[in-house]
Structure formats: C-alpha cells, structure tokens
Design an enzyme around this catalytic site. Structure first.
Site, PDB file in Angstrom:
ATOM      1  N   GLU A   1     -10.614   6.099   2.407  1.00  0.00           N
ATOM      2  CA  GLU A   1     -10.219   4.744   2.149  1.00  0.00           C
ATOM      3  C   GLU A   1     -11.087   3.719   2.999  1.00  0.00           C
ATOM      4  OE1 GLU A   1      -6.151   1.853   2.786  1.00  0.00           O
ATOM      5  OE2 GLU A   1      -6.838   3.654   4.333  1.00  0.00           O
TER       6      GLU A   1
ATOM      7  N   HIS B   1      -0.625  -9.836  -1.135  1.00  0.00           N
ATOM      8  CA  HIS B   1      -1.151  -9.175  -2.066  1.00  0.00           C
ATOM      9  C   HIS B   1      -0.737  -9.978  -3.317  1.00  0.00           C
ATOM     10  CE1 HIS B   1      -0.421  -5.089   0.106  1.00  0.00           C
ATOM     11  NE2 HIS B   1      -1.141  -5.940   0.848  1.00  0.00           N
TER      12      HIS B   1
ATOM     13  N   ASP C   1      -8.826  -4.738   2.545  1.00  0.00           N
ATOM     14  CA  ASP C   1      -7.712  -5.508   2.467  1.00  0.00           C
ATOM     15  C   ASP C   1      -7.312  -6.460   3.709  1.00  0.00           C
ATOM     16  OD1 ASP C   1      -4.589  -5.640   1.857  1.00  0.00           O
ATOM     17  OD2 ASP C   1      -4.319  -4.597   3.430  1.00  0.00           O
TER      18      ASP C   1
ATOM     19  N   ASP D   1      -5.427   0.261  -4.379  1.00  0.00           N
ATOM     20  CA  ASP D   1      -4.145   0.067  -4.462  1.00  0.00           C
ATOM     21  C   ASP D   1      -3.589  -1.004  -4.978  1.00  0.00           C
ATOM     22  OD1 ASP D   1      -5.046  -1.225  -2.145  1.00  0.00           O
ATOM     23  OD2 ASP D   1      -3.629  -0.199  -0.804  1.00  0.00           O
TER      24      ASP D   1
ATOM     25  N   SER E   1       0.949  -1.150  -0.091  1.00  0.00           N
ATOM     26  CA  SER E   1      -0.018   0.067  -0.103  1.00  0.00           C
ATOM     27  C   SER E   1       0.720   1.358   0.118  1.00  0.00           C
ATOM     28  CB  SER E   1      -0.780   0.020   1.247  1.00  0.00           C
ATOM     29  OG  SER E   1      -1.806  -1.028   1.163  1.00  0.00           O
TER      30      SER E   1
ATOM     31  N   THR F   1      -1.958   3.978   3.226  1.00  0.00           N
ATOM     32  CA  THR F   1      -2.629   4.874   2.378  1.00  0.00           C
ATOM     33  C   THR F   1      -3.017   6.265   2.655  1.00  0.00           C
ATOM     34  OG1 THR F   1      -3.424   2.663   1.446  1.00  0.00           O
ATOM     35  CG2 THR F   1      -4.687   4.414   0.886  1.00  0.00           C
TER      36      THR F   1
ATOM     37  N   HIS G   1      -6.542 -10.348   3.446  1.00  0.00           N
ATOM     38  CA  HIS G   1      -5.320 -11.059   3.965  1.00  0.00           C
ATOM     39  C   HIS G   1      -5.744 -12.177   4.976  1.00  0.00           C
ATOM     40  CE1 HIS G   1      -1.996  -8.652   3.064  1.00  0.00           C
ATOM     41  NE2 HIS G   1      -2.525  -7.502   3.206  1.00  0.00           N
TER      42      HIS G   1
END
Length: 493
Positions: free
Chosen positions: A250, A391, A255, A297, A82, A138, A259
C-alpha cells in the site's frame, strides 16, 4: 472421499473457465497463477495519476495491458472509507464504513474470510507492506477482524496471531510489550531501522519503522525506510515458498497528502508508489506466474487539474517543492520567516499579498489555518484545486498484468476483485435445476461440484442466510455466505 483443498483448487487462486472447469484458455497449467500481488494506492484517483505523469513523464502504471475502473461505494453509502473499501477488496463482501473484515448483516458481528486467509489455507506465504501504520485500515482488512478500525492495538495482536510472514510499515506505538513478546515467541525477527531490515533473515519479519506513519517522501531523512525498500525485502522472503505467495503493498500516504490538499506530497507519494509498481511489473514479467493488480480503495480530495479554462499546470513549481505543507507551515510558525521558508522548501518567493495572507493565518485560532493558507498559495501557483479534504465517491483506476489479468478489465466494483481471482469471468448462465438436501449443493443436481462454488461466489457472497437454498451453502453455519463457504464447497467437490 474428500480431496485435499489445495488440489481441489488445482493450482490455487487459479482463474477458472467455468464452461470446462479448466484454467483460462489463454494460459496453460504451467503458466497459471502462483503468486498474487495487490498494490493499493490509498486515495489515488485518476487525477492523482495524471498530475504525477505531467510532472514525471511516462509512468509504469501506463504499461499495464488490462485497465478498468472500480466503483467504491460501501453499505454506508456512496462515499466509503478505507476500512469498508479494503474489506470489499479483500473479501468480496460489502460492509459499513469503519468495519475491518466483519459485517453485521446477520444481526451480529460476523467475520468474513479474506484473500490472505485463502492464500494461507493453500499453503502460500503472505505479506503486508505499507507506508502507514501496519495496523491502519487497509493492511488490517487482510489479516484481522474487528468492528472498529480504531481498535489498532487489537489489530496488532491479530496480525501476529494470523502468522502473516512479513509485516512492514509504521505503527510501533500500537504494539505494546505483550504483543511484541508474542511476536518474538511466534518467531518474528523484529526490526526498527532500514539497516536492520536489510540484514533481517528468517520466514517471519515484523518491521516497525515509525511510531505512527512513515514520513512523507518529501520529509524523509536518508536513513528512513521507503516503500520500495520494504517491497523488495518482502518479496525476497516470500518467494522462497514453493507454493507461492500473496502480497499486498500500500502506498498509504497518497491519501493523507490528498486529505491535506498537499499537491507536492500527492505527486511525490504517487511517484514512489509508481516506482514500486514498476519493480513489481518487471518481477512479474520475468516470472510469468504472478498476477499483479493495481487499484485504489477510494479517491481523496476531489483533485481537479487546472483551475480555469486553458490554465496549464505548472510542473516546475511542483518539482521545486522539497517538503510537505505541514512541515512548511510548522517551520513558518517556529521561525516567522515566511519568505525564507517558501524559498527554501517551495523554490519561489511569495508576493506581498501572499505574505499578508500567511500572517493573517498565523493569528487565527483555527489550528489548520496556517497549513491551509500554505496549501492555497502553492495550489494556485501550481494550477490545481481540491473539492474537499475528504473522500469522494469517484471511481478509481484498476490495472492488471499476468495470468488471468484479462478478467479484470472494464467497469467493476471492489467486491469483484476477490471473485475474479477465484473464478474469472463466465457469461454462460448456470441454472438451478431443482432442490436437494445435500450440503453445498446449490444447483439442485444432487452433486457438489465447482459449479456450486461458482454460483455461491458470484450470486450469494455477502448474503445473510435467510432461505433454505442459502442454508445449504452456509457451510460453516455462521449465518452468512463468505469465501470460507466457497472453499468448503470446493473441498467437498
């Protein structure tokens, strides 16, 4: 005689047509860009959006007239983090993973100017809103410069020093007494609860609503702050500025859920993000002067919808999930009631085989074994899979609405975002006719004008200064070309 910077950029953050050096023909001066809102779904790939649509039906993201994809690779390789991805979006410059709006291509750590800093130069109000820590990568890339994203105490200090009008998110633990005192001295109204946020007044608001990240949507209590609450407050503060505003919002915990391969939280977080997208889209429609960009992102988890050919996703199971997998695992560990916890939070009773699998995980020395076992059981029931807990390098969605939005369609890279906001697209080649010694003149025509700024932005942004032509447009003499140099060239024009 130098023109004021704001007037040299005309109506600021304006999308230019470089043939006539006028605003894009699709928009008049009256409808040019006044406000810019960037919405970032952290870790949100196309599959994250698709499965959320399968569960909830039509999404607000589907209503954008301009769509595209963005590549996300950084200087570290195909898979970004990020920090590097955010830096590319915010500055138009690639950097290495872990770096926050700095690069070392010059052989030393060098700050690179961000879109938020450009907006401040133009007299606009600015805001950052997130469900992560406000010092997380971010939001950090828009208003801080550090070589390591883990330097969150320093990021907290810089966010205040940058005088960002509205800072809303988690991360209370990253603001020590000195930083909070500095925020007070700088005129920030500091709030910690949803009720305090609703009552907060003034041009500067710092909202810290959790020690770390704001809880997942599925784990929130009635008094917890949500992304839409923060977004509405931010806009109510920022829109008072007659010069307009720049806002980044955001959905940061998409995310984190990916994960953890937690499909219930992935969908809930993406849905919350889409609700905010809908609110912003309606706001922009009513105004006519607001450019809205929605993107991610990077993609996280390598989400695959359907485990085998013909295996449909079970939306009913997803809708029945009422807690994150981390919370489900935690309560199973505490109570030992495997069947009861699954029924309470996942709305189904596990099979004998599934219970045995959970019991085996309970006895494992792997700290993640129990949660991963819960994840595997739920995901099999749902009909989805994840490639990893990390990612990936997959392209991510790009959506645009408002004046200048037509410039953002197609297949792009994150670094194109900042460039297109300043100049739009121009396919007509502009040639360099010669060499002159005038600072800011890259075309060699012995004049400094917007064509010089355009060439510098599109061809040289992020370059290490190592030849005479680049030296002429390294206006601040820091050894690399960034948005500040472009602005200084415009100021000279």
């Amino acid at each position: 005689m130098k023109k004021p910077l704001a007037s040299s950029l005309l109506l600021s953050l304006l999308i230019f047509n470089l043939v006539s050096l006028q605003p894009c023909l699709a928009y008049s001066h009256q409808s040019a860009v006044k406000n810019v809102i960037i919405l970032i779904g952290d870790g949100m790939g196309v599959a994250h959006v698709e499965i959320t649509k399968l569960v909830y039906g039509h999404l607000n993201m589907e209503d954008f007239p301009v769509t595209g994809l963005e590549l996300t690779d950084s200087l570290s390789g195909e898979v970004t983090d990020s920090a590097a991805a955010g830096t590319a979006i915010a500055t138009g410059v690639k950097t290495y993973n872990g770096m926050i709006s700095v690069t070392n291509v010059t052989g030393r750590i060098t700050n690179v100017t961000t879109l938020l800093e450009v907006a401040q130069t133009l007299g606009k109000s600015t805001g950052l809103v997130t469900t992560t820590r406000i010092t997380h990568a971010t939001p950090a890339v828009f208003a801080s410069h550090v070589p390591d994203r883990d330097m969150e105490d320093e990021i907290a200090r810089q966010l205040i020093l940058h005088r960002v009008n509205v800072l809303l998110g988690g991360g209370k633990k990253e603001f020590d007494e000195d930083t909070l005192k500095m925020a007070e001295d700088y005129g920030y109204n500091i709030v910690f609860t949803k009720e305090e946020l609703e009552k907060a007044e003034g041009d500067f608001i710092l909202g810290l609503f959790a020690d770390s990240h704001i809880p997942y949507v599925l784990d929130r209590k009635p008094g917890d702050v949500g992304l839409l609450d923060m977004t509405k407050k931010a806009i109510s503060v920022l829109e008072r500025n007659p010069n307009g505003f720049f806002l980044m919002v955001e959905g940061g915990r998409i995310d984190h859920a990916a994960h953890e391969n937690d499909i219930g939280s992935v969908v809930a977080e993406t849905k919350e993000f889409d609700d905010v997208v809908g609110y912003i889209l309606e706001y922009a429609r009513k105004r006519g002067d607001t450019l809205v960009i929605v993107l991610a992102d990077h993609e996280t988890g390598g989400l695959a919808i359907g485990l085998t050919y013909g295996n449909a996703v079970n939306e009913k199971v997803i809708k029945g999930i009422k807690a994150s997998t981390s919370r489900i695992a935690s309560e199973i560990k505490v109570t030992g009631d495997i069947r009861g916890i699954f029924k309470k939070y996942a709305d189904f009773e596990p099979t004998i085989e599934e219970i045995a699998y959970i019991k085996k995980a309970l006895n494992s020395t792997d700290r993640y074994a129990l949660q991963n076992a819960v994840v595997e059981i739920i995901n099999r029931r749902v009909g989805v899979g994840f490639v990893s807990h990390k990612h990936t390098g997959a392209p991510v969605p790009l959506l645009a609405y408002g004046p200048g939005s037509e410039n953002f369609g197609g297949f792009l890279h994150h670094v194109d975002t900042a460039k297109l906001m300043l100049f739009g697209r121009e396919n007509t080649p502009i040639t360099i006719s010669g060499v002159s010694g005038i600072k800011g003149d890259i075309t060699g025509d012995s004049e400094v004008d917007r064509r010089d700024a355009y060439i510098t932005l599109m061809m040289l942004l992020g370059e290490n200064v190592d030849n005479e032509a680049e030296k002429r447009v390294d206006m601040d003499r820091n050894g690399m070309i960034d948005l500040k140099d472009v602005l200084l060239i415009l100021q000279e024009s």
